[in-house]
Structures are given as C-alpha cells and as structure tokens.
Design a protein around this motif. Structure first.
Motif: not given
Length: 407
Positions: A47, A51, A261, A264-265
């Motif tokens: 992962t 990223n 980012i 997305r997290n």
C-alpha cells in the motif's frame, strides 16, 4: 525579462527523459500493487508503494503530452507543418504497428497464461493473436481481434493530437499572440477550470480506457494539455514566470497530493457521504485534482528550466548522455513493459525475497532495454520500425548490380 523560444530547449529533452525513466519504474511498481489491475501480479503487494505511485499518476502522462506539444510548437518555427506531419507520422505510427504486431505480444501471452485462459506455446498464440478472425480469447477481442497497443496507447493519442494541432496551427499561433498580454495567473485559472469541467462532466461517464475511440474524458484532459503546451511554449513571459515561481507551484502540488493521500487513507471518512456526491463536494475535489495536476506540471517545467537548460552539465560533460537519451527514449519506451512482464514471470518462479526480486527486476529491465536499443540502432530496418532516423544503404561499386547490356 522574457525567455527566448527560438533556441533548442535542453530542459525539455532532459525532462522528457526523466519522465520516461519514471514511467519504467511506475510500470515495475504496477506489478507490486493490489488495487490496480495489470497484466500479472506479484504475490507480495504494498500500500505504501501504491501511495507513492499516486504521486505521479495524476500528471505523469499529461506532462509528456505537454512537453511533446511544446516541442512541436518550437519545431514549427524551423520546419513546415507538412514536414512535421511526416516526421511525427513516421516516428509514431510505424513504431505503433511494430509494437502491436511484435513487441506487446508477450504481455498478452503471459497475462492469458497466468489466468489459465490458454495453453503454453508462444508461436501458436502469436499466429492467433495476429489473426483478426481468431476464436481465441473471445472475451478480450477488439474490432481487430486480439491486436492491442497496451502501454503504447500514448503513440496513437500523440499522433492524433499532433495532426489536429498542426491543422489548427494558424489559429493557435494567432491565439498565442492575442494571449501575450494575459497574466499567467489568469491562464492557470483557465486551464484549471477546463480540467475541472472535464472531470466533473466526463470522468464518471467515460472512465479511462485508452481505446482512442470512446475515451472522451482522457481526450478532454490530454488534448487540453496538448493545446496548453503548444500555447505555453510560445509565451516566453509565462515560461519565465513559471521558472521564477517554481517553489510555490511545488508547494501547492505537494499540498494537494497530501490531501489526495489523506482522503485515500480515510482521513475524511467522517464527512457525510452526501457531501462527496453533492455539487459543492465534487467541485472541491475537482479543484484539488486540477491544482495537483497543473501544479506538478508547471513546477517541474520550472525546475527543469532553471537547472537543466544546458547541453552540458555535471551529468553530461560531453553531451553524450543527453544525445544517447534522445535517441534511445522511444525504443526503451517500446520495450520496457514487455521486458518487465517477461522478467517478472521468470523471477516469480524463483520465489526470491521481494526486495531482491524488485532490484533484479529493475536491473534486468534496464539491461534489456539497453541491449535492445544496441541491437535496434545497428540495422536500418529495425531503426525504422522503432522510430529512429534511417539512412538507407547505398550501392557502392563493389555491391552495385552488373548492368545488362544485352540489346
């Protein structure tokens, strides 16, 4: 102070080389990430790597289109549109056909083999691959059977955009003159607004396919980028301002990347789902994506213009490295993904630790590209097929055929 645009721009050569080098690393990374489909996959995925790859996937190909358009605009000051059309056609279409019929075939073969859709046997597969009426892999057919361009999609897109811009060059050149008094900040807002509109209205309806005929969101984005690059190259004052403001542009790009980012997290998961679907929510997302996209492009153009616009530097004392890169870049681009797939298949069977495997995969891919280029550049036919300049063999006294003087 304005920036002259009538001389060769070495910064564009260097930047194009660096971005294509980044593309090789990106495609190696595709083997190791789980969320994005690719031809084959490693059993170990990351992962963190994904990223990191997101850092470039919003703007990497756009930057290549932007640089190509800038190069076209500058070349037009020295060559006719007809000559440029011939050069781009020869340099793009012939390698595309070579790639589709020869270079990308192992990618399709090993992908189908890994999914147990075919039996082993590359030659038999290749005969079916080039047969437009084949019954093999019916769920993977295009209008021309199994033939595909895979990672070479950039070539037909670039050719189409080049043709359109060359046809419209008189209008674009006139527009460039009209835009000279326009502040660069206003021009940035205009291209951002255009990208936001493309994302807002086309992204969901036309997801990226790289199939040319129905890829409307990508066309809206990349053709806009191409036209913007053409106009930008003719504006010395804009170019100089981008160089001067490169730090601020990089800061804006890094901030937007951080927001992407974070999203997305799960940092913004507390926001109601209705916000992301609302017009205001989608506009905010569009602004972040557009500023991230253009921020990286202009920041890198600025840094390249500041530090790389010279034929010789610490990396290239005699100009030989840049000369090699300019000649090798297209063959390396054509070969790299096929080599990645082939070497990844071989290495996967060895079950090596992932760190060792990744280093070997990078090393073997680069070595294969180097060796492939060394072979390609030595024969006029292979040079032509891979988009290099060709000097046809000439007849000498020793090999000139005998004249038949029989009446």
């Amino acid at each position: 102070m304005t920036l002259t645009t009538d001389k060769r721009r070495y910064d564009l050569d260097w930047l194009r080389t660096l971005v294509f080098g980044l593309l090789i690393l990106y495609h190696i990374g595709m083997y190791y990430v789980a969320d994005w489909g690719w031809h084959i996959k490693s059993d170990t995925t990351s992962t963190v790597l994904q990223n990191l790859m997101i850092l470039t996937n919003q703007w990497r190909m756009s930057l290549l289109f932007f640089i190509s358009a800038m190069a076209l605009a500058l070349a037009q000051q020295r060559s006719s549109r007809l000559k440029l059309f011939g050069l781009r056609s020869n340099r793009l279409l012939i390698p595309l056909l070579c790639g589709m019929f020869i270079v990308v075939v192992p990618q399709v073969y090993y992908e189908a083999l890994s999914q147990q859709l075919i039996e082993p046997g590359f030659i038999n597969f290749w005969w079916q691959y080039i047969n437009p009426n084949t019954d093999l892999l019916p769920g993977h057919h295009s209008p021309i059977g199994l033939l595909t361009w895979n990672h070479l999609w950039f070539l037909p897109y670039l050719w189409c955009y080049s043709v359109l811009v060359l046809l419209a060059a008189p209008l674009l050149n006139a527009l460039a003159k009209l835009l000279q008094p326009l502040p660069a900040s206003i021009a940035l807002l205009l291209v951002m607004a255009s990208l936001i509109c493309a994302w807002f209205f086309l992204r969901q309806a036309y997801p990226s396919s790289h199939a040319l005929v129905d890829d409307w969101y990508n066309h809206a984005k990349y053709l806009l980028v191409f036209i913007a690059g053409y106009l930008f190259a003719l504006q010395g004052n804009w170019w100089q301002l981008v160089i001067a403001q490169r730090r601020w542009l990089m800061l804006a790009a890094m901030l937007c990347y951080s927001l992407i980012i974070a999203d997305r997290n799960g940092l913004f998961d507390s926001l109601p789902a209705s916000f992301g679907e609302s017009v205001s929510g989608r506009l905010i997302v569009g602004v972040v994506l557009a500023l991230n996209h253009w921020g990286w492009i202009f920041a890198l153009i600025g840094y390249a213009g500041r530090y790389l616009n010279r034929p010789t530097n610490a990396l290239d004392k005699n100009g030989s490295l840049l000369h090699y890169c300019n000649n090798a870049i297209l063959p390396w681009y054509m070969l790299h993904q096929t080599l990645i797939v082939v070497f990844a298949v071989w290495l996967k069977a060895l079950a090596l630790p992932v760190a060792i495997e990744a280093v070997l995969l990078i090393t073997l891919t680069c070595a294969g590209c180097w060796l492939g280029f060394e072979v390609v550049k030595r024969f006029w036919l292979s040079r032509w097929l891979f988009g290099l300049k060709v000097t046809l063999p000439t007849l000498t006294t020793a090999n000139r055929p005998m004249q038949n003087n029989t009446p």
